[in-house]
Design a protein around this motif. Structure first.
Motif, PDB file in Angstrom:
ATOM      1  N   GLY A 296      12.136  14.821   6.972  1.00  0.00           N
ATOM      2  CA  GLY A 296      12.859  15.876   7.656  1.00  0.00           C
ATOM      3  C   GLY A 296      14.220  16.116   7.028  1.00  0.00           C
ATOM      4  O   GLY A 296      14.534  15.599   5.962  1.00  0.00           O
ATOM      5  N   GLY A 297      15.044  16.910   7.722  1.00  0.00           N
ATOM      6  CA  GLY A 297      16.380  17.192   7.220  1.00  0.00           C
ATOM      7  C   GLY A 297      16.849  18.610   7.475  1.00  0.00           C
ATOM      8  O   GLY A 297      17.772  19.082   6.817  1.00  0.00           O
ATOM      9  N   GLY A 298      16.212  19.284   8.433  1.00  0.00           N
ATOM     10  CA  GLY A 298      16.681  20.615   8.807  1.00  0.00           C
ATOM     11  C   GLY A 298      16.619  21.624   7.680  1.00  0.00           C
ATOM     12  O   GLY A 298      17.461  22.534   7.628  1.00  0.00           O
ATOM     13  N   PHE A 299      15.695  21.475   6.761  1.00  0.00           N
ATOM     14  CA  PHE A 299      15.476  22.376   5.622  1.00  0.00           C
ATOM     15  C   PHE A 299      16.512  22.217   4.506  1.00  0.00           C
ATOM     16  O   PHE A 299      16.232  22.603   3.371  1.00  0.00           O
ATOM     17  CB  PHE A 299      15.457  23.854   6.046  1.00  0.00           C
ATOM     18  N   ILE A 300      17.682  21.673   4.798  1.00  0.00           N
ATOM     19  CA  ILE A 300      18.770  21.711   3.820  1.00  0.00           C
ATOM     20  C   ILE A 300      19.146  20.338   3.264  1.00  0.00           C
ATOM     21  O   ILE A 300      19.965  20.246   2.350  1.00  0.00           O
ATOM     22  CB  ILE A 300      20.031  22.370   4.421  1.00  0.00           C
ATOM     23  N   ARG A 301      18.574  19.266   3.807  1.00  0.00           N
ATOM     24  CA  ARG A 301      18.896  17.931   3.305  1.00  0.00           C
ATOM     25  C   ARG A 301      17.706  17.014   3.538  1.00  0.00           C
ATOM     26  O   ARG A 301      16.676  17.419   4.074  1.00  0.00           O
ATOM     27  CB  ARG A 301      20.140  17.367   3.986  1.00  0.00           C
TER      28      ARG A 301
ATOM     29  N   ALA B 199       1.278  14.160   6.613  1.00  0.00           N
ATOM     30  CA  ALA B 199       2.115  13.809   7.762  1.00  0.00           C
ATOM     31  C   ALA B 199       3.561  14.171   7.478  1.00  0.00           C
ATOM     32  O   ALA B 199       4.062  13.936   6.373  1.00  0.00           O
ATOM     33  CB  ALA B 199       2.007  12.312   8.070  1.00  0.00           C
ATOM     34  N   GLY B 200       4.233  14.732   8.476  1.00  0.00           N
ATOM     35  CA  GLY B 200       5.636  15.085   8.305  1.00  0.00           C
ATOM     36  C   GLY B 200       6.385  15.042   9.611  1.00  0.00           C
ATOM     37  O   GLY B 200       5.799  15.151  10.695  1.00  0.00           O
ATOM     38  N   THR B 201       7.706  14.890   9.504  1.00  0.00           N
ATOM     39  CA  THR B 201       8.566  14.857  10.678  1.00  0.00           C
ATOM     40  C   THR B 201       9.609  15.955  10.587  1.00  0.00           C
ATOM     41  O   THR B 201      10.124  16.247   9.505  1.00  0.00           O
ATOM     42  CB  THR B 201       9.253  13.489  10.831  1.00  0.00           C
ATOM     43  N   SER B 202       9.906  16.606  11.712  1.00  0.00           N
ATOM     44  CA  SER B 202      10.948  17.624  11.806  1.00  0.00           C
ATOM     45  C   SER B 202      10.674  18.744  10.792  1.00  0.00           C
ATOM     46  O   SER B 202       9.615  19.355  10.823  1.00  0.00           O
ATOM     47  CB  SER B 202      12.314  16.978  11.615  1.00  0.00           C
ATOM     48  N   ALA B 203      11.615  19.008   9.870  1.00  0.00           N
ATOM     49  CA  ALA B 203      11.355  20.033   8.855  1.00  0.00           C
ATOM     50  C   ALA B 203      10.121  19.693   8.035  1.00  0.00           C
ATOM     51  O   ALA B 203       9.403  20.594   7.575  1.00  0.00           O
ATOM     52  CB  ALA B 203      12.568  20.189   7.941  1.00  0.00           C
TER      53      ALA B 203
ATOM     54  N   TYR C 287      15.375  11.154  15.677  1.00  0.00           N
ATOM     55  CA  TYR C 287      15.484  10.369  14.449  1.00  0.00           C
ATOM     56  C   TYR C 287      14.841   8.994  14.569  1.00  0.00           C
ATOM     57  O   TYR C 287      14.261   8.481  13.605  1.00  0.00           O
ATOM     58  CB  TYR C 287      16.959  10.192  14.061  1.00  0.00           C
ATOM     59  N   SER C 288      14.944   8.388  15.731  1.00  0.00           N
ATOM     60  CA  SER C 288      14.423   7.028  15.856  1.00  0.00           C
ATOM     61  C   SER C 288      12.907   6.988  15.807  1.00  0.00           C
ATOM     62  O   SER C 288      12.322   5.954  15.473  1.00  0.00           O
ATOM     63  CB  SER C 288      14.920   6.373  17.152  1.00  0.00           C
ATOM     64  N   MET C 289      12.245   8.109  16.120  1.00  0.00           N
ATOM     65  CA  MET C 289      10.786   8.094  16.110  1.00  0.00           C
ATOM     66  C   MET C 289      10.244   7.746  14.723  1.00  0.00           C
ATOM     67  O   MET C 289       9.463   6.808  14.582  1.00  0.00           O
ATOM     68  CB  MET C 289      10.215   9.407  16.618  1.00  0.00           C
ATOM     69  N   PRO C 290      10.638   8.443  13.644  1.00  0.00           N
ATOM     70  CA  PRO C 290      10.155   7.999  12.337  1.00  0.00           C
ATOM     71  C   PRO C 290      10.880   6.769  11.810  1.00  0.00           C
ATOM     72  O   PRO C 290      10.274   5.925  11.126  1.00  0.00           O
ATOM     73  CB  PRO C 290      10.407   9.209  11.436  1.00  0.00           C
ATOM     74  N   TYR C 291      12.161   6.625  12.113  1.00  0.00           N
ATOM     75  CA  TYR C 291      12.941   5.558  11.491  1.00  0.00           C
ATOM     76  C   TYR C 291      12.643   4.173  12.056  1.00  0.00           C
ATOM     77  O   TYR C 291      12.989   3.166  11.447  1.00  0.00           O
ATOM     78  CB  TYR C 291      14.436   5.851  11.629  1.00  0.00           C
ATOM     79  N   HIS C 292      12.003   4.104  13.236  1.00  0.00           N
ATOM     80  CA  HIS C 292      11.717   2.775  13.781  1.00  0.00           C
ATOM     81  C   HIS C 292      10.404   2.209  13.254  1.00  0.00           C
ATOM     82  O   HIS C 292      10.103   1.027  13.481  1.00  0.00           O
ATOM     83  CB  HIS C 292      11.679   2.822  15.312  1.00  0.00           C
TER      84      HIS C 292
END
Length: 291
Positions: free
Chosen positions: A84-89, A158-162, A267-272
């Motif tokens: 992820g990263g909101g399209f920009i990061r 599989a992907g998260t957010s963006a 953020y904690s969903m993928p990062y954990h």
């Protein structure tokens, strides 16, 4: 799915995440990372990458890393993970920066080969660049993943957010010829709510969004789906999650495989993944194993 105490979120971490609420931004990311840093460093030390910075395309961002079991018995299922990263990061990570590498390292312990990719970022790269990069990465995997023990005929996207947005956008680009056999969408935006300011960097003007958003493709795909959302996701993400489930129910008469993660935020969903909380980890493994 395990129900032992060790498979649940430790209370002090759950309390800290609850206190962070539904906010987004760099400060929240930093605090979430700190909650898992010790456990994730242990994972870095335990599960090394099989290969890093492999080019799947011509752009400098067209790179991916491979994680997997060292002694894979027979072709293993493959996951392509999109950050992820909101399209920009955002970034696929490294030994020095563990977020997103943790997904590959976690799944490697379950005999799943995982490619963790970078993709071109907005505003320099606009719609549908992220989904096009996924298509390129999938083509690379089809040609090369056997070298790392992976089965090109069992690739799950599989992907998260963006990353979930780009993954669902890939379904739109692929039409009736996707090269994946299942899709995991974590906290994505599919086209049920209006764009916010950041989204314009990728999608452009609001007037074109209806023709560009992946809503119809995600509603209609007959590929196996796992759709997730967290308890403390921002309201917009929860609205999108519920709308997609209802749309699938209306179209197919059943909802897709779905999970709301209690005690977690955006953020904690993928990062954990890879920590002592095994609930999402085991759901992912079960989904991949069923394909």
């Amino acid at each position: 799915m395990p129900t032992t105490e060790n498979s649940m979120q430790p209370k002090h971490i759950a309390n800290a995440i609850a206190q962070l609420g539904q906010g987004l931004g760099p400060e929240v990311i930093t605090q979430v990372n700190q909650l898992f840093a010790e456990q994730q460093q242990q994972l870095v030390n335990k599960v090394p990458a099989l290969a890093t910075d492999l080019a799947y395309g011509s752009h400098p961002r067209n790179q991916l890393d491979i994680y997997g079991p060292k002694d894979c018995q027979g072709p293993c299922p493959v996951v392509l993970w999109v950050h992820g990263g909101g399209f920009i990061r955002g970034d696929k990570g490294s030994d020095e920066h563990w977020p997103n590498t943790n997904v590959g390292r976690t799944l490697a312990q379950h005999n799943i080969v995982t490619a963790v990719m970078n993709y071109r970022l907005a505003p320099d790269n606009t719609w549908p660049s992220g989904s096009e990069d996924i298509a390129q990465a999938l083509a690379w995997l089809a040609e090369n993943i056997h070298q790392y023990g992976g089965d090109k005929n069992r690739i799950i996207l599989a992907g998260t957010s963006a990353g979930a947005v780009h993954a669902s956008g890939y379904l739109r680009l692929a039409g009736d010829k996707p090269t994946v056999h299942g899709v995991v969408l974590m906290s994505g935006l599919y086209g049920y709510t209006p764009l916010d300011d950041r989204d314009h960097y990728y999608y452009g003007d609001e007037s074109t969004y209806g023709q560009r958003c992946p809503k119809e493709a995600v509603e209609a795909t007959e590929l196996p789906l796992l759709v997730t959302c967290s308890q403390y996701d921002p309201t917009r993400f929860q609205t999108e999650f519920n709308a997609l489930l209802q749309a699938r129910l209306k179209r197919f008469g059943t909802m897709p495989r779905a999970l709301i993660m209690p005690g977690h935020n955006h953020y904690s969903m993928p990062y954990h993944l890879g920590t002592s909380d095994k609930r999402l980890e085991m759901e992912l493994v079960a989904f991949v194993s069923a394909i």
